[in-house]
Design a protein around this motif. Structure first.
Motif, PDB file in Angstrom:
ATOM      1  N   TYR A   3       0.841  -1.204   0.000  1.00 56.28           N
ATOM      2  CA  TYR A   3       0.000   0.000   0.000  1.00 56.28           C
ATOM      3  C   TYR A   3       0.875   1.253   0.000  1.00 56.28           C
ATOM      4  CZ  TYR A   3      -3.231   3.450   2.073  1.00 56.28           C
ATOM      5  OH  TYR A   3      -3.974   4.569   2.337  1.00 56.28           O
ATOM      6  N   GLY A   4       1.847   1.309   0.906  1.00 60.85           N
ATOM      7  CA  GLY A   4       2.752   2.454   0.960  1.00 60.85           C
ATOM      8  C   GLY A   4       3.623   2.549  -0.276  1.00 60.85           C
ATOM      9  N   TYR A   5       4.089   1.399  -0.763  1.00 63.28           N
ATOM     10  CA  TYR A   5       4.936   1.379  -1.962  1.00 63.28           C
ATOM     11  C   TYR A   5       4.185   1.950  -3.161  1.00 63.28           C
ATOM     12  CZ  TYR A   5       7.946  -0.480  -5.673  1.00 63.28           C
ATOM     13  OH  TYR A   5       8.772  -0.602  -6.768  1.00 63.28           O
ATOM     14  N   SER A   6       2.915   1.602  -3.276  1.00 69.85           N
ATOM     15  CA  SER A   6       2.109   2.109  -4.388  1.00 69.85           C
ATOM     16  C   SER A   6       1.965   3.623  -4.320  1.00 69.85           C
ATOM     17  CB  SER A   6       0.727   1.454  -4.374  1.00 69.85           C
ATOM     18  OG  SER A   6      -0.101   1.998  -5.366  1.00 69.85           O
ATOM     19  N   ILE A   7       1.772   4.157  -3.106  1.00 68.75           N
ATOM     20  CA  ILE A   7       1.658   5.605  -2.941  1.00 68.75           C
ATOM     21  C   ILE A   7       2.966   6.288  -3.328  1.00 68.75           C
ATOM     22  CG2 ILE A   7       1.353   7.448  -1.234  1.00 68.75           C
ATOM     23  CD1 ILE A   7      -0.492   5.492   0.282  1.00 68.75           C
ATOM     24  N   ILE A  74      -3.658 -15.456   1.958  1.00 67.62           N
ATOM     25  CA  ILE A  74      -2.976 -16.263   0.940  1.00 67.62           C
ATOM     26  C   ILE A  74      -3.635 -16.081  -0.425  1.00 67.62           C
ATOM     27  CG2 ILE A  74      -2.454 -18.618   0.193  1.00 67.62           C
ATOM     28  CD1 ILE A  74      -2.223 -19.379   3.156  1.00 67.62           C
ATOM     29  N   TYR A  75      -4.954 -16.227  -0.469  1.00 69.38           N
ATOM     30  CA  TYR A  75      -5.656 -16.179  -1.752  1.00 69.38           C
ATOM     31  C   TYR A  75      -5.642 -14.781  -2.382  1.00 69.38           C
ATOM     32  CZ  TYR A  75      -7.368 -20.951  -1.170  1.00 69.38           C
ATOM     33  OH  TYR A  75      -7.441 -22.314  -1.046  1.00 69.38           O
ATOM     34  N   THR A  76      -5.591 -13.742  -1.561  1.00 71.50           N
ATOM     35  CA  THR A  76      -5.601 -12.392  -2.136  1.00 71.50           C
ATOM     36  C   THR A  76      -4.278 -12.038  -2.814  1.00 71.50           C
ATOM     37  OG1 THR A  76      -5.007 -11.499   0.045  1.00 71.50           O
ATOM     38  CG2 THR A  76      -7.326 -11.450  -0.575  1.00 71.50           C
ATOM     39  N   GLN A  77      -3.244 -12.843  -2.605  1.00 74.64           N
ATOM     40  CA  GLN A  77      -1.978 -12.587  -3.304  1.00 74.64           C
ATOM     41  C   GLN A  77      -2.150 -12.724  -4.820  1.00 74.64           C
ATOM     42  OE1 GLN A  77       0.446 -11.393  -1.328  1.00 74.64           O
ATOM     43  NE2 GLN A  77      -0.991 -11.807   0.343  1.00 74.64           N
ATOM     44  N   ILE A  78      -3.189 -13.443  -5.237  1.00 73.76           N
ATOM     45  CA  ILE A  78      -3.471 -13.582  -6.676  1.00 73.76           C
ATOM     46  C   ILE A  78      -3.711 -12.211  -7.302  1.00 73.76           C
ATOM     47  CG2 ILE A  78      -5.098 -14.530  -8.369  1.00 73.76           C
ATOM     48  CD1 ILE A  78      -5.605 -16.830  -6.375  1.00 73.76           C
ATOM     49  N   LEU A  79      -4.397 -11.335  -6.565  1.00 78.65           N
ATOM     50  CA  LEU A  79      -4.679  -9.990  -7.077  1.00 78.65           C
ATOM     51  C   LEU A  79      -3.389  -9.212  -7.297  1.00 78.65           C
ATOM     52  CD1 LEU A  79      -7.711  -9.062  -4.785  1.00 78.65           C
ATOM     53  CD2 LEU A  79      -7.785  -9.790  -7.172  1.00 78.65           C
ATOM     54  N   VAL A 172       7.209  -8.372  -5.220  1.00 79.85           N
ATOM     55  CA  VAL A 172       8.228  -8.900  -4.301  1.00 79.85           C
ATOM     56  C   VAL A 172       7.654  -9.215  -2.919  1.00 79.85           C
ATOM     57  CG1 VAL A 172      10.390  -8.376  -3.104  1.00 79.85           C
ATOM     58  CG2 VAL A 172      10.157  -7.867  -5.539  1.00 79.85           C
ATOM     59  N   PRO A 173       6.883  -8.300  -2.272  1.00 79.19           N
ATOM     60  CA  PRO A 173       6.293  -8.653  -0.974  1.00 79.19           C
ATOM     61  C   PRO A 173       5.399  -9.891  -1.044  1.00 79.19           C
ATOM     62  CG  PRO A 173       6.124  -6.298  -1.346  1.00 79.19           C
ATOM     63  CD  PRO A 173       6.583  -6.899  -2.634  1.00 79.19           C
ATOM     64  N   THR A 174       4.706 -10.065  -2.168  1.00 85.85           N
ATOM     65  CA  THR A 174       3.870 -11.254  -2.340  1.00 85.85           C
ATOM     66  C   THR A 174       4.712 -12.519  -2.334  1.00 85.85           C
ATOM     67  OG1 THR A 174       2.117 -10.121  -3.555  1.00 85.85           O
ATOM     68  CG2 THR A 174       2.373 -12.469  -3.980  1.00 85.85           C
ATOM     69  N   LEU A 175       5.826 -12.493  -3.056  1.00 83.43           N
ATOM     70  CA  LEU A 175       6.703 -13.663  -3.108  1.00 83.43           C
ATOM     71  C   LEU A 175       7.320 -13.952  -1.742  1.00 83.43           C
ATOM     72  CD1 LEU A 175       8.503 -12.971  -6.522  1.00 83.43           C
ATOM     73  CD2 LEU A 175       6.535 -14.465  -6.073  1.00 83.43           C
ATOM     74  N   VAL A 176       7.688 -12.892  -1.020  1.00 80.04           N
ATOM     75  CA  VAL A 176       8.239 -13.073   0.328  1.00 80.04           C
ATOM     76  C   VAL A 176       7.189 -13.682   1.249  1.00 80.04           C
ATOM     77  CG1 VAL A 176       9.136 -11.876   2.362  1.00 80.04           C
ATOM     78  CG2 VAL A 176       9.921 -11.209   0.083  1.00 80.04           C
ATOM     79  N   PHE A 177       5.965 -13.146   1.177  1.00 78.74           N
ATOM     80  CA  PHE A 177       4.876 -13.657   2.018  1.00 78.74           C
ATOM     81  C   PHE A 177       4.617 -15.135   1.740  1.00 78.74           C
ATOM     82  CE2 PHE A 177       0.363 -14.651   2.554  1.00 78.74           C
ATOM     83  CZ  PHE A 177       0.162 -14.284   3.877  1.00 78.74           C
TER      84      PHE A 177
END
Length: 455
Positions: A3-7, A74-79, A172-177
């Motif tokens: 969220y912060g990265y996008s801003i 977990i499932y929302t990482q698809i988005l 990247v945060p998604t892959l780390v998560f």
């Protein structure tokens, strides 16, 4: 963090993305975009992020009810993956529409995270550390903003060829998560109350607390579970129509929505514009913006710890009062800029104060306080409504802010100041302190009808 990265990245890549939009239109139609259309496309790129957030907020309760916090995350990482593919590959597709749609998916992903993340953190944390741990949610947003601004510098990835990679790093945060997911436990509350697995609940508590002495906390959860079994998880409609939840809903919504109605993300999306308006040279404006957002991380870290000492409510009041004073200073410094150019530096201090005011209180504490104001049965429904209002406010502010800069000039922050004043009055009169209070004590406060008295 996403969220912060996008801003942060949005503030950094405005120029190269707008240039890409113009080139794509030239290749497709043989003529350049008009200035108005070019500006509108960029506003849509900004606005579709919170608009996706509005959509994502409506998925919070269904996901929590059916999957629980852990599986939902977990499932929302698809988005996130879909968003990254659309935005980073938009250059190959020569499509500015792909960027806009990708931002929509990213907003939905972040919205679900903001709705579920604080609930998950509040449910796995012990009452002693719930404030500082929950506050780290806001700190992570600040760190993401700094990283986004830093990588968006023209010397790094804020260039014609670099901005697609800047968007690609969102994954990247998604892959780390996902790489750490097997070490992330389920919520003890969800495991006991929904899955009815006492042995697994004990195992999770032992793992989280680092001790086998979890009998008291497990007994407290059992008592809470017995109470909840008589009252099913409330739907959004039931939450909206329940007279007994009226004040919890109002307080939670005000606490969360006021974060956006302070105008913080409208300002951060257009932070370079803020400083250019104040007379800061174009050659250094990106570095000034980076310095300001870096300072907010330090303040946010301090605020997350201070919430346990001074209380959530106190920090929200203090933060909004700082916003009011900073807005007055910013407005006066710009109004008198023609008479003394050194006032441009005063405007930097005022902008810094504005951003730090948000991060001292509402921008950090709201994510902790929102879930604390509601019990297990009402929390998913109330948080769905509150997060919906959070993202709807974000959408309105994001769309309106560029035009506010155009038409209001040095008075651009005054509408946000009125919101901060209204928030102070509402929180002071109606919102209880949640620090050190059990859920039962907070419920008793609302049931007693004392919401018009200072808690």
């Amino acid at each position: 963090f996403p969220y912060g990265y996008s801003i942060g990245t949005t503030n950094s890549v405005a120029e190269p993305v707008m240039e890409f939009n113009n080139q794509s239109h030239m290749e497709r139609y043989g003529n350049p975009l008009s200035i108005e259309t070019e500006e509108l496309l960029w506003v849509l790129t900004e606005t579709f992020f919170p608009l996706g957030g509005v959509f994502g907020s409506m998925l919070v309760r269904p996901l929590l009810s059916r999957l629980g916090p852990r599986k939902s995350m977990i499932y929302t990482q698809i988005l996130s993956i879909i968003s990254t593919l659309l935005t980073s590959l938009s250059v190959l597709m020569r499509s500015y529409e792909a960027i806009i749609i990708g931002r929509f998916f990213l907003g939905a992903y972040c919205s679900i995270g903001i709705g579920i993340g604080p609930i998950y953190v509040s449910e796995i944390s012990s009452p002693v550390v719930r404030g500082p741990v929950g506050g780290m949610f806001g700190v992570a947003i600040g760190i993401g903003t700094v990283v986004g601004n830093a990588l968006g510098l023209k010397e790094v990835l804020g260039t014609k060829s670099g901005w697609p990679y800047l968007f690609a790093l969102t994954v990247v945060p998604t892959l780390v998560f996902l790489s750490y997911i097997k070490w992330i436990p389920d919520s003890p509350r969800y495991t006991l109350m929904t899955c009815k697995d006492e042995a697994m609940t004990r195992h999770i508590l032992t793992k989280l607390r680092g001790t086998d002495d979890v009998d008291k906390e497990l007994d407290d959860l059992k008592v809470l579970a017995d109470d909840v079994t008589t009252v099913k998880i409330l739907t959004v409609k039931q939450v909206l129509t329940s007279r007994s939840l009226r004040w919890q809903l109002a307080c939670t919504t005000v606490v969360l929505a006021s974060v956006q109605l302070t105008g913080i993300n409208g300002v951060q999306f257009n932070l370079n514009t803020v400083f250019l308006t104040a007379g800061i040279p174009h050659s250094i404006v990106s570095y000034v913006s980076l310095g300001v957002v870096a300072a907010q991380v330090v303040v946010a870290s301090t605020s997350s710890l201070a919430s346990e000492r001074f209380g959530r409510r106190t920090l929200i009041l203090a933060g909004n009062l700082i916003i009011v004073m900073s807005t007055i200073l910013y407005t006066v410094s710009l109004a008198l800029y023609d008479q003394a150019e050194w006032l441009s530096y005063v405007s930097i201090v005022a902008t810094l104060g504005f951003i730090l005011g948000v991060n001292i209180g509402p921008g950090i504490v709201a994510y902790v306080m929102g879930p604390e104001l509601n019990n297990q049965s009402a929390r998913p429904g109330v948080m769905t409504v509150a997060v919906f209002c959070f993202w709807l406010s974000f959408t309105i502010v994001t769309f309106a802010t560029p035009y506010m800069f155009l038409y209001l000039g040095s008075y651009v922050l005054l509408p946000f100041m009125t919101v901060a004043i209204a928030t102070v009055l509402f929180v002071y009169k109606f919102v209880p302190e949640t620090k050190g209070r059990s859920m039962e004590e907070i419920e008793d406060f609302f049931k007693s009808g004392n919401t018009s008295r200072r808690p």
